[in-house]
Scaffold this motif. Structure first.
Motif, short mmCIF file in Angstrom:
data_model
loop_
_atom_site.label_atom_id
_atom_site.label_comp_id
_atom_site.label_asym_id
_atom_site.label_seq_id
_atom_site.Cartn_x
_atom_site.Cartn_y
_atom_site.Cartn_z
N SER A 103 45.79 49.66 27.27
CA SER A 103 44.33 49.65 27.19
C SER A 103 43.90 48.70 26.08
CB SER A 103 43.83 51.06 26.91
OG SER A 103 42.44 51.07 26.72
N GLU A 104 42.76 48.07 26.26
CA GLU A 104 42.26 47.09 25.29
C GLU A 104 40.90 47.51 24.75
OE1 GLU A 104 43.17 42.69 25.90
OE2 GLU A 104 42.93 43.41 27.95
N VAL A 105 40.68 47.18 23.48
CA VAL A 105 39.38 47.30 22.86
C VAL A 105 39.09 46.00 22.14
CG1 VAL A 105 38.08 48.38 20.98
CG2 VAL A 105 39.30 49.80 22.60
N THR A 106 37.91 45.45 22.36
CA THR A 106 37.52 44.20 21.70
C THR A 106 36.38 44.49 20.73
OG1 THR A 106 38.12 42.91 23.64
CG2 THR A 106 36.65 41.88 22.08
N VAL A 107 36.53 43.97 19.51
CA VAL A 107 35.51 44.13 18.48
C VAL A 107 34.90 42.77 18.20
CG1 VAL A 107 35.01 44.88 16.13
CG2 VAL A 107 36.75 46.07 17.47
N LEU A 108 33.60 42.63 18.40
CA LEU A 108 32.86 41.40 18.12
C LEU A 108 32.04 41.59 16.85
CD1 LEU A 108 31.52 40.36 21.65
CD2 LEU A 108 33.07 39.05 20.22
N VAL A 109 32.18 40.65 15.91
CA VAL A 109 31.45 40.72 14.64
C VAL A 109 30.53 39.51 14.54
CG1 VAL A 109 31.63 40.93 12.14
CG2 VAL A 109 33.42 41.89 13.60
N ASP A 110 29.26 39.78 14.34
CA ASP A 110 28.25 38.73 14.20
C ASP A 110 28.44 38.06 12.83
OD1 ASP A 110 26.04 37.12 14.17
OD2 ASP A 110 24.61 38.69 14.72
N THR A 111 28.63 36.74 12.81
CA THR A 111 28.75 35.99 11.55
C THR A 111 27.64 34.96 11.41
OG1 THR A 111 30.32 34.47 12.62
CG2 THR A 111 31.24 36.31 11.38
N LEU A 302 29.48 37.93 24.58
CA LEU A 302 29.86 39.02 25.49
C LEU A 302 30.36 38.48 26.82
CD1 LEU A 302 27.04 41.62 24.76
CD2 LEU A 302 29.47 41.89 24.30
N ARG A 303 29.68 37.49 27.35
CA ARG A 303 30.13 36.93 28.63
C ARG A 303 31.50 36.30 28.50
NH1 ARG A 303 26.33 33.47 32.30
NH2 ARG A 303 26.57 31.97 30.60
N SER A 304 31.78 35.64 27.38
CA SER A 304 33.09 35.03 27.18
C SER A 304 34.18 36.10 27.10
CB SER A 304 33.08 34.19 25.89
OG SER A 304 34.35 33.66 25.63
N ILE A 305 33.93 37.18 26.39
CA ILE A 305 34.92 38.25 26.26
C ILE A 305 35.17 38.90 27.62
CG2 ILE A 305 35.30 40.55 25.30
CD1 ILE A 305 35.81 38.27 23.36
N LEU A 306 34.11 39.16 28.38
CA LEU A 306 34.27 39.81 29.67
C LEU A 306 35.01 38.93 30.67
CD1 LEU A 306 30.74 41.45 29.95
CD2 LEU A 306 32.90 42.61 29.49
N GLY A 327 20.00 32.44 20.37
CA GLY A 327 20.59 31.22 20.90
C GLY A 327 21.39 31.53 22.16
N GLY A 328 21.61 30.51 22.98
CA GLY A 328 22.41 30.68 24.19
C GLY A 328 21.68 31.50 25.24
N VAL A 329 22.44 32.14 26.13
CA VAL A 329 21.86 32.95 27.19
C VAL A 329 21.39 34.28 26.62
CG1 VAL A 329 23.36 31.88 28.90
CG2 VAL A 329 24.08 34.01 27.81
N GLY A 330 20.51 34.93 27.34
CA GLY A 330 20.02 36.23 26.91
C GLY A 330 21.04 37.33 27.15
N THR A 331 20.76 38.48 26.59
CA THR A 331 21.69 39.60 26.76
C THR A 331 21.64 40.15 28.18
OG1 THR A 331 19.99 41.09 25.91
CG2 THR A 331 21.59 40.23 24.33
N GLY A 332 20.63 39.82 28.94
CA GLY A 332 20.56 40.28 30.32
C GLY A 332 21.74 39.80 31.14
N ALA A 333 22.15 38.55 30.92
CA ALA A 333 23.31 38.02 31.64
C ALA A 333 24.58 38.76 31.25
CB ALA A 333 23.46 36.52 31.35
N ALA A 334 24.70 39.13 29.97
CA ALA A 334 25.87 39.88 29.53
C ALA A 334 25.87 41.28 30.12
CB ALA A 334 25.89 39.94 28.00
N ILE A 335 24.69 41.90 30.21
CA ILE A 335 24.61 43.24 30.82
C ILE A 335 25.02 43.19 32.28
CG2 ILE A 335 22.98 45.04 31.51
CD1 ILE A 335 21.46 44.50 28.92
N ALA A 336 24.57 42.17 33.00
CA ALA A 336 24.94 42.04 34.41
C ALA A 336 26.44 41.86 34.57
CB ALA A 336 24.20 40.85 35.03
#
Length: 931
Positions: A103-111, A302-306, A327-336
């Motif tokens: 199983s995998e878990v990915t942690v994304l940290v905003d920098t 998020l889209r890159s990780i998915l 910046g970039g695409v909105g979070t709606g694309a990541a939710i989809a």
């Protein structure tokens, strides 16, 4: 039925391997090709009929023999038929890998740089990035994730692809498979027993022949039956071991080849070469996830990780951010994308969700050096939050710099140290987080280092008094700037710059026109007829302009003197290339001065002439300059009153026609602009047009042609601003020297949060010889009051010993001060430099935590939103995340290919078994005189 037959002779050897288990499977290949019940019915019926006929016919044929002999003959024929049937079903061996992907878990940290803002609203000093670092470093979040998951930690900011920081847990990737361990002792014992049984059967067969020949028929059936049983059991035992252990010969199985057997055993042992590489680990989270990015692209990350991770094993994505996707695409694309892959997102919200009543000074822009009597502008950016707009008093304060107080944002208790109020204005500041600019003009009062500050008289309900003021240092320089202009000929660029420098009251100008005649009039304070011959004459200059000079007219002694002036005396050298003399000296091959001249330039020049990558002379069309990101931070390129408008002016500028040939920039050099004609590209890169580098203690600036006079077509002010700021910038090292023991320089006095500042120090000992120590320690005072050690190490390849360098990352807005102390307590000398740091506008527009967007990310994907409030403990947050992310490993079976060696040995064993059974049957029948 297929599964039943396949499972009849399964042998499972399970070993712990990388990523799963290994299983050896034996199966009948012919059985897999028979489809339908009628195929099996026909096959079984045929076999049954064959066995029935065989037994019936043999019973009639041997009815007169003893019962034991009858059944021995029938058994030999049935074993032969069984061998043929076994051959027909074609037994195969293959090795399957049962790979269990963890199983995998990915942690994304905003920098992004908004993460340098406080984590809370009530005067919190901890930044959001520091809070995330504490969660990763001080808590057991990653350790608890590691127990059930493979953990990957990424950082994301303005780039579309997040950066991998750390991996831990899980298993090694596929491929590093250890071969199954055999049981050599057990296999050898079975082979030896089988060989003994075969030998016993052969012996009994020989005795049976002798007994039969002697006519002793009463014991013959027993001998024949014993021989048949021994041979059958022995061949099955020996043949099975021989066929299965294809990695060993028959001699090895029987123990006759000890050396080869030992080598085979050693080969099967795992070696260090098969070890998988260690996981990536982070040693210092506070430095690794520093807030450096100019944007926050949550949707892109998020889209890159998915897309990069397998959704079947991805248990969830933890996102540590303030939720401001700018910046970039909105979070709606990541939710989809998350909903399609059924991966839950678990946002960890950092920052304050409320809009506290607060007004702060975001940025302060003031010159580092001014001249007596010259008015200069001080600009500050204000930002406010709260229920309504605020009208505040903004004060400008000034005093002599006694270096007794810290740098950066001051508290109200320390505001008395900021100086006297010299001006004030009332400002209406919007409460929606937008930036409001305010401008003051002041005239320096006295010579020396001074300190000015902008202070906001905040309302009583202001919740953070630390950010109500911001200070900066500047120096009022009394002496005139001494400039020497050298020109190979009276070019237009030289004449315009000469007139500009001569009119400037803060500059004392000397000129050497190499083609000039004695007594020729020049607009200059002094006209030279040769290069200064004595060090005391040359070392009195602060900056030197060289407009397409005739380098061959300068002796080697003059070049050595120029080298000492730049590298040791921190002189500023401006090289403006031209079409006449530049192409002449670059084509010289044997002149020893060429290498010394080329060493001054921050770029590697082409020496193949103008026809092949040697530049351009007399171009037909102008080409605009292609500015680099470094140019945006170079103050001498801010030719308009507002720095933001300067590059609009540069874009309107028509450009230049010519350039000199440049191969590439030297290591450590900064390129500010390229000549943009695509036809001049060589090796995938355009020729550098504007560049600079440190040369020892001094700066050298390169300009690809003398065509900046064309800026006068836009406005004379732009041309004057460019060269005035340029000459003061390159001579900064001379004018900002604090000690006779050396000079301390930074590559940029203004920077954005997250940028790396390069430090250079040229130092001597108390005997004024180049300093020779392993390292020099400087102190860096951050705006928050934190003091860090900066280790400066000797730089290799420098023209002068005693040159040290280092770097540091600015992680918060405000004024940084770098101090380097030389000497002892009795003769202490302090070198210092300051850097003004600010946040970009896009990261300041929405400082509040975006709970609505973070909750939507969690709710729409099946995750949980965890807000980090000032009273939120790490333990509670860790427990929430660990309990929500359940392990979901996946097991995959990778079928192997049939073992060819096994098939070959299997056929050999079957052939010998069938041949032996037929031979024994024939001999028995002959002994009993049967047909």
């Amino acid at each position: 039925m297929n599964e039943t037959i396949n499972g009849v002779m399964d042998e499972t050897l399970v070993d712990r391997v990388s990523g799963g288990t290994q299983q050896v499977v034996y199966e009948f290949a012919r059985a897999a090709t028979l489809e339908g019940w009628w195929s099996w019915a026909l096959l079984i019926g045929t076999l049954a009929l064959l066995l029935f006929l065989c037994i019936r016919l043999y019973r009639r044929d041997v009815a007169e023999l003893a019962p034991l002999t009858r059944w021995t003959l029938i058994g030999l024929r049935l074993i032969t038929i069984a061998g043929l049937v076994f051959f027909f079903f074609d037994l195969h061996r293959r090795t399957e890998r049962m790979v269990t992907r963890p199983s995998e878990v990915t942690v994304l940290v905003d920098t992004s740089q908004s993460m340098s803002l406080p984590v809370g609203a009530m005067g919190s000093t901890q930044t959001r990035a520091e809070r995330a670092a504490r969660l990763l470093e001080d808590s057991d979040l990653l350790e608890r994730f590691e127990q059930d998951h493979r953990v990957s930690v990424y950082a994301f900011d303005q780039t579309s692809e997040p950066k991998l920081l750390e991996t831990r847990g899980g298993v090694s990737p596929l491929g590093a498979v250890e071969q199954p361990t055999r049981e050599p002792a057990l296999a050898s014992n079975a082979a030896v027993i089988g060989a003994l049984l075969v030998g016993l059967g052969v012996l009994l067969s020989v005795i049976a022949l002798l007994v039969g020949a002697a006519g002793r028929t009463e014991i013959l059936p027993w001998l024949i039956c014993g021989a048949a049983c021994s041979v059958v059991l022995g061949m099955i035992s020996l043949g099975s071991v021989y066929a299965i252990h294809t990695d060993r010969s028959l001699a090895e199985l029987l123990g006759r080849d000890k050396a080869a057997d030992s080598a085979a055993t050693e080969t099967n042992e795992p070696t260090d070469n098969d070890a998988t590489p260690p996981p990536v680990r982070v040693s210092d989270w506070s430095k690794t996830i520093a807030a450096t990015g100019s944007q926050s692209r949550i949707g892109d990350a998020l889209r890159s990780i998915l897309s990069d991770h397998d959704p079947s094993t991805l248990s969830g994505v933890v996102v540590m951010t303030d939720g401001q996707n700018n910046g970039g695409v909105g979070t709606g694309a990541a939710i989809a994308a998350a909903r399609r892959t059924e991966v839950a997102i678990y946002p960890v919200g950092l920052g304050s969700s409320s809009a506290p009543v607060n007004v702060r000074v975001v940025d302060l822009d003031a010159p580092r050096r001014v001249y007596p009597g010259d008015k200069f502008a001080v600009t500050a950016m204000l930002q406010a939050s709260g229920p309504k707009n605020m009208e505040v008093d903004v004060q400008l304060l000034d005093k002599l710099d006694d270096s007794s107080s810290g740098s950066g944002a001051e508290t109200n208790e320390a505001s008395a140290n900021l100086g006297e109020v010299v001006d004030s204005q009332k400002m209406n500041v919007a409460s929606d987080g937008t930036l409001t600019a305010i401008r003051f003009e002041m005239e320096p009062e006295s010579v020396g280092r001074r300190r000015l500050a902008i202070r906001v008289v905040a309302p009583e309900e202001d919740q953070n008094q630390r950010d109500d003021s911001r200070a900066a240092r500047y120096e009022v320089v009394a002496k005139k700037l001494r400039v020497l202009a050298i020109a190979g000929g009276p070019t237009r660029e030289y004449r315009f710059v000469r007139n500009l420098m001569f009119r400037d009251k803060s500059i004392e100008l000397d000129v050497w026109l190499q083609t000039g005649k004695p007594g020729m009039s020049q607009d200059a304070d002094r006209v030279l007829d040769a290069f200064p011959a004595k060090p005391e004459e040359l070392f009195d200059y602060d900056a030197i302009f060289m407009f397409d000079p005739n380098w061959t007219a300068m002796s080697a002694e003059s070049l050595d003197l120029l080298d000492r002036w730049v590298s040791q005396q921190a002189g500023g050298l401006i090289l403006v290339a031209g079409p006449v003399y530049h192409s002449q000296w670059t084509r010289l091959r044997t002149d020893p001065r060429v290498s010394r001249i080329a060493g001054f330039f921050p770029v590697n020049l082409s020496k193949r002439g103008t026809l092949v990558s040697g530049g351009r002379q007399g171009g037909e069309n102008p080409w605009p300059l292609d500015f680099t990101p470094e140019a945006r931070r170079a103050e001498f390129l801010w030719i308009a009153e507002d720095p933001a408008d300067s590059f609009d002016v540069w874009e309107q500028f028509g450009g230049v026609y010519d350039f000199v040939g440049v191969k590439n920039a030297k290591p450590g050099a900064k390129v500010y602009a390229y000549f943009s004609d695509p036809t001049t590209e060589i090796g995938g890169s355009l020729p550098a047009y504007l560049a600079s580098h440190f040369y020892g203690a001094g700066r050298v600036y390169f300009q690809g042609s003398g065509e900046m006079w064309r800026l006068r077509g836009e406005s004379d002010t732009y041309f004057d601003s460019y060269y005035t700021k340029l000459v003061r910038w390159v001579s900064e090292g001379r004018l900002m020297r604090d000690s006779t023991r050396g000079v301390l320089l930074v590559d940029s006095s203004r920077a954005m949060v997250g940028e790396t500042i390069t430090v250079r120090a040229i130092l001597t000992d108390d005997q004024f010889e180049p300093l020779d120590v392993a390292e020099v320690e400087a102190k860096l005072l951050a705006p928050s009051g934190r003091i860090d050690d900066i280790n400066l190490l000797p730089l290799k390849g420098e023209p002068r010993p005693g040159t040290y360098g280092g770097r540091f990352v600015v992680r918060e807005a405000g004024s940084y001060e770098l101090r380097l102390t030389l000497g002892d307590a009795l003769e202490e000398q302090v070198l210092q430099q300051s850097v003004q740091v600010r946040l970009p506008t896009v990261e300041l527009e929405r400082p509040r935590r975006n709970d609505d967007e973070l909750k939507q990310l969690a709710d729409m994907t099946g995750g949980v939103f965890a807000a980090v409030e000032p009273d939120t403990t790490n333990d509670a947050l860790v427990s929430t995340l660990v309990s929500q992310l359940k392990p979901q490993p996946q097991t995959t079976v990778l079928p192997g290919t049939p073992d060819i060696d096994f098939n070959r040995r299997r056929n050999v064993v079957l052939m010998w078994l069938i041949a032996t059974m037929l031979t024994m049957e024939w001999v028995t029948r002959r002994l009993h005189r049967l047909a």
